[in-house]
Design an enzyme around this catalytic site. Structure first.
Site, mmCIF file in Angstrom:
data_model
loop_
_atom_site.group_PDB
_atom_site.id
_atom_site.type_symbol
_atom_site.label_atom_id
_atom_site.label_comp_id
_atom_site.label_asym_id
_atom_site.label_seq_id
_atom_site.Cartn_x
_atom_site.Cartn_y
_atom_site.Cartn_z
ATOM 1 N N GLY A 92 0.358 -1.451 0.047
ATOM 2 C CA GLY A 92 0.323 -0.015 0.119
ATOM 3 C C GLY A 92 0.384 1.333 0.277
ATOM 4 O O GLY A 92 0.360 1.775 0.173
ATOM 5 N N ARG A 93 2.116 1.069 0.027
ATOM 6 C CA ARG A 93 2.590 2.278 0.328
ATOM 7 C C ARG A 93 4.383 2.439 -0.035
ATOM 8 O O ARG A 93 5.228 2.640 -0.229
ATOM 9 C CB ARG A 93 2.996 2.472 1.545
ATOM 10 C CG ARG A 93 3.402 1.543 2.927
ATOM 11 C CD ARG A 93 3.621 2.487 3.571
ATOM 12 N NE ARG A 93 3.757 1.559 4.841
ATOM 13 C CZ ARG A 93 3.965 1.698 6.257
ATOM 14 N NH1 ARG A 93 3.879 3.194 6.748
ATOM 15 N NH2 ARG A 93 4.258 1.452 7.443
ATOM 16 N N GLY A 126 -0.321 6.209 1.553
ATOM 17 C CA GLY A 126 0.981 5.519 0.946
ATOM 18 C C GLY A 126 2.506 6.145 1.537
ATOM 19 O O GLY A 126 3.393 6.123 0.437
ATOM 20 N N ARG A 176 15.064 -0.435 1.264
ATOM 21 C CA ARG A 176 14.771 -1.670 1.894
ATOM 22 C C ARG A 176 15.467 -2.609 0.296
ATOM 23 O O ARG A 176 15.054 -2.098 -0.588
ATOM 24 C CB ARG A 176 13.414 -1.752 1.838
ATOM 25 C CG ARG A 176 13.442 -3.089 2.793
ATOM 26 C CD ARG A 176 12.352 -3.642 3.332
ATOM 27 N NE ARG A 176 11.522 -3.511 2.717
ATOM 28 C CZ ARG A 176 9.980 -4.003 3.558
ATOM 29 N NH1 ARG A 176 9.736 -3.785 4.812
ATOM 30 N NH2 ARG A 176 9.226 -3.948 2.961
ATOM 31 N N ARG A 183 6.212 -13.152 0.662
ATOM 32 C CA ARG A 183 5.859 -13.333 2.097
ATOM 33 C C ARG A 183 4.939 -14.304 1.806
ATOM 34 O O ARG A 183 4.440 -14.803 0.429
ATOM 35 C CB ARG A 183 4.869 -11.509 2.304
ATOM 36 C CG ARG A 183 6.050 -10.829 2.110
ATOM 37 C CD ARG A 183 4.470 -9.863 1.351
ATOM 38 N NE ARG A 183 5.133 -8.433 1.675
ATOM 39 C CZ ARG A 183 5.882 -7.190 1.912
ATOM 40 N NH1 ARG A 183 4.904 -7.040 2.924
ATOM 41 N NH2 ARG A 183 6.229 -6.904 1.320
ATOM 42 N N ASP A 252 1.643 -11.443 6.429
ATOM 43 C CA ASP A 252 2.137 -10.363 5.278
ATOM 44 C C ASP A 252 3.338 -9.979 6.124
ATOM 45 O O ASP A 252 4.582 -9.570 5.095
ATOM 46 C CB ASP A 252 0.899 -9.613 4.866
ATOM 47 C CG ASP A 252 0.158 -8.460 6.313
ATOM 48 O OD1 ASP A 252 -0.296 -9.264 7.304
ATOM 49 O OD2 ASP A 252 0.746 -7.745 6.511
ATOM 50 N N ASN A 253 3.581 -10.198 6.960
ATOM 51 C CA ASN A 253 4.769 -9.522 7.664
ATOM 52 C C ASN A 253 6.527 -11.100 7.832
ATOM 53 O O ASN A 253 7.062 -11.408 8.193
ATOM 54 C CB ASN A 253 4.742 -8.910 8.563
ATOM 55 C CG ASN A 253 4.053 -7.582 8.739
ATOM 56 O OD1 ASN A 253 4.153 -7.120 7.306
ATOM 57 N ND2 ASN A 253 3.869 -7.453 9.733
HETATM 58 P P1 AMP Z 1 2.575 -2.620 8.067
HETATM 59 O O1 AMP Z 1 1.426 -3.119 9.171
HETATM 60 O O2 AMP Z 1 3.581 -2.161 7.332
HETATM 61 O O3 AMP Z 1 2.779 -4.109 7.614
HETATM 62 O O4 AMP Z 1 0.858 -3.101 6.908
HETATM 63 C C1 AMP Z 1 0.337 -3.664 6.803
HETATM 64 C C2 AMP Z 1 -0.721 -3.353 5.267
HETATM 65 O O5 AMP Z 1 -0.966 -1.821 5.502
HETATM 66 C C3 AMP Z 1 0.063 -2.847 3.941
HETATM 67 O O6 AMP Z 1 -0.870 -3.714 3.272
HETATM 68 C C4 AMP Z 1 0.784 -1.882 3.863
HETATM 69 O O7 AMP Z 1 1.162 -1.669 2.824
HETATM 70 C C5 AMP Z 1 -1.058 -1.220 4.221
HETATM 71 N N1 AMP Z 1 -0.035 -0.046 4.882
HETATM 72 C C6 AMP Z 1 0.143 0.172 6.355
HETATM 73 N N2 AMP Z 1 0.418 1.523 6.349
HETATM 74 C C7 AMP Z 1 -0.127 2.412 5.357
HETATM 75 C C8 AMP Z 1 -0.322 3.812 4.599
HETATM 76 N N3 AMP Z 1 0.010 4.449 5.464
HETATM 77 N N4 AMP Z 1 -0.978 3.256 2.820
HETATM 78 C C9 AMP Z 1 -1.559 3.166 2.792
HETATM 79 N N5 AMP Z 1 -0.687 1.716 2.754
HETATM 80 C C10 AMP Z 1 -0.755 1.094 3.915
HETATM 81 MG MG MG Z 2 3.984 -5.263 5.876
#
Ligand code: AMP
Ligand code: MG
Length: 488
Positions: A92-93, A126, A176, A183, A252-253
């Site tokens: 998402g970003r 994003g 990164r 994943r 997903d992580n």
């Molecule tokens: P994370 O907790 O960072 O592993 O993110 C979980 C999901 O949320 C993933 O699909 C990320 O791409 C999405 N995500 C987290 N933060 C943002 C953001 N600020 N904008 C868009 N997508 C996000």
């Molecule tokens: Mg993630």
């Protein structure tokens, strides 16, 4: 060593069918500036580190200009978040520019995290905030220094562009590097959609690129799964031994390569507490420190289920059944190494009784094990420096006696044992307050010097570095209650 224009990009992921990703373009980041540059990661992509001096360097690593040869995309995936399945997530970003093949023939994905909205952003903006970008940047390099498999970081670029979380913050982009960003969730998305041909296409891709030793085997998918299980079990043991908590072990992580991946609200445990929850958003303690090995298994089971179209059920179950043995063997070996015991192979009792005492007395996990290399095994020696950390000193004395008995079986000299112990018990870990100091300086004064100090310090966490000794101190009073949440 190459200039930016000469980077040897390949884009194997972009050559997969379009189901696997969406082509995107990074969103411009106004007035970018360099926050920190990791001159040791440049070797991974054969980049001449002098390139960081170029005026347009930040343009490329903010996503404002595209690196020649790159082909930006957002990867699709799903995932179990805190135990609940979310059928579609995706980057998402984060934007994958492609892979760089280095002189050694290794592939390194280059990904810009925080580079703008993608079709998978849902309600997100994003962006990534400076705070979380600095944390991931430092911690991934700290883990590498500790010898724990992890993604790597090349640089952080900041901007004064505003981003809204609990408070108003500023945006940053972390670059990164990883051999792969696939994943567990990358498989789950197709399993949920019953797109089994995509599952085998993804497995074939991952195997060809990362597990070449199993290609052409009749049971290649099973061997692939076995390797993922082994690597994940070992990673969990390494996290436990060093006192690391990931904080958001959603599927997903979880890296298909068994790397520490997607650093959010992670934490290094300070005083020993198996119930330690590093993520303030994790109210039920699902990802508490002592739950991590079990969650590793749970996540692998979710991955294994996606491979049911490719692997007979009985084989899958058998493969999963090996997890706990691999985890336990690795963990016990590591804990005995931390105690300096080479002759104690599968006996965990000494470590276990120590951990119980440490818990009652809230002893600093990192510092105690580091100091243990100075343990004097002479019968009349009290070892006050260690003993004084315990409320119940007699209980420590009883443990110390037991420890002496074990040490009698060791063949190495105490000097050799001490040297060996200092190679597994780090002096320095990225305590939350250390990161916090660096973050506040960066946020308030655009002073990035502390980030560079920590980066250098944590590259060599096992070295004494006497002039840096203050960085080994437990959290001061002001930092006792730093809260880290999913917000990033
Ligand atoms: P994370 O907790 O960072 O592993 O993110 C979980 C999901 O949320 C993933 O699909 C990320 O791409 C999405 N995500 C987290 N933060 C943002 C953001 N600020 N904008 C868009 N997508 C996000
Ligand atoms: Mg993630």
């Amino acid at each position: 060593m190459n200039t930016l224009a000469q980077l040897n990009f390949d884009n194997t992921f972009a050559r997969l069918p379009e189901h696997f990703y969406s082509r995107v373009h990074p969103m411009p980041l106004p007035h970018p500036y360099l926050v920190s540059f990791n001159n040791e990661a440049t070797d991974l992509i054969d980049l001449n580190s002098a390139e960081a001096q170029r005026e347009d360097f930040v343009e490329y690593f903010s996503g404002n200009r595209l690196l020649p040869g790159s082909s930006p995309l957002a990867m699709l995936y799903a995932g179990h978040q805190f135990g609940h399945f979310v059928p579609q997530l995706g980057d998402g970003r984060a934007i994958l520019l492609g892979e760089i093949k280095n002189k050694a023939g290794e592939y390194w994905d280059v990904q810009l995290k925080g580079a703008g909205i993608t079709p998978y952003s849902r309600r997100g903006d994003g962006r990534a905030v400076l705070r979380s970008s600095i944390r991931e940047y430092l911690c991934s390099e700290a883990m590498h220094g500790l010898g724990i498999p992890t993604t790597r970081s090349l640089c952080v670029v900041g901007s004064d562009a505003r981003v809204y979380r609990e408070t108003t913050e500023t945006a940053a982009v972390l670059t990164r590097l990883s051999p792969s960003h696939v994943r567990f969730g990358s498989f789950e998305v197709f399993y949920y959609r019953r797109q089994y041909t995509q599952i085998s296409a993804l497995a074939d891709y991952v195997i060809a690129r990362h597990f070449p030793e199993v290609t052409n085997a009749a049971d290649q998918y099973l061997q692939f799964l076995n390797t993922v299980i082994t690597r994940t079990a070992k990673l969990m043991a390494q996290w436990q031994a060093v006192g690391f908590a990931h904080g958001v072990m959603n599927t997903d992580n979880m890296s298909i390569l068994g790397l520490t991946f997607d650093y959010g609200p992670f934490g290094f445990m300070e005083s020993y507490n198996p119930k330690y929850v590093c993520n303030h958003s994790d109210e039920s303690g699902r990802y508490a420190f002592d739950q991590q090995p079990e969650i590793g298994y749970w996540n692998l089971s979710a991955l294994a289920e996606t491979l049911t179209p490719l692997i007979p059920e009985a084989d899958l179950q058998y493969a999963l059944g090996n997890y706990s043995t691999i985890f336990n063997d690795t963990y016990i070996t590591l804990m005995n190494q931390k105690l300096g015991l080479a002759q104690n192979n599968q006996d965990f009792s000494l470590a276990w009784s120590l951990l119980k005492l440490m818990r009652t007395s809230q002893v600093d996990y990192t510092n105690f094990f580091r100091a243990l290399s100075n343990f004097n095994a002479a019968p009349d020696e009290q070892n006050d420096q260690l003993r004084d950390q315990f409320i119940d000193r007699e209980a420590f004395d009883r443990w110390a006696n037991e420890y002496r008995q074990h040490l009698k079986n060791e063949t190495a000299s105490s000097q050799a044992r001490s040297t060996q112990m200092n190679k597994i018990n780090p002096k320095y870990v990225l305590r939350n307050y250390l990161a916090q100091v660096a973050i506040e300086k960066a946020q308030q004064d655009r002073d990035f010097s502390e980030i560079d100090i920590l980066l250098k310090l944590l590259r060599k966490p096992f070295d004494e570095q006497p002039d840096m000794a203050k960085y080994a101190a437990p959290a001061p009073d002001w930092a006792q209650h730093i809260e880290v949440s999913c917000s990033s």
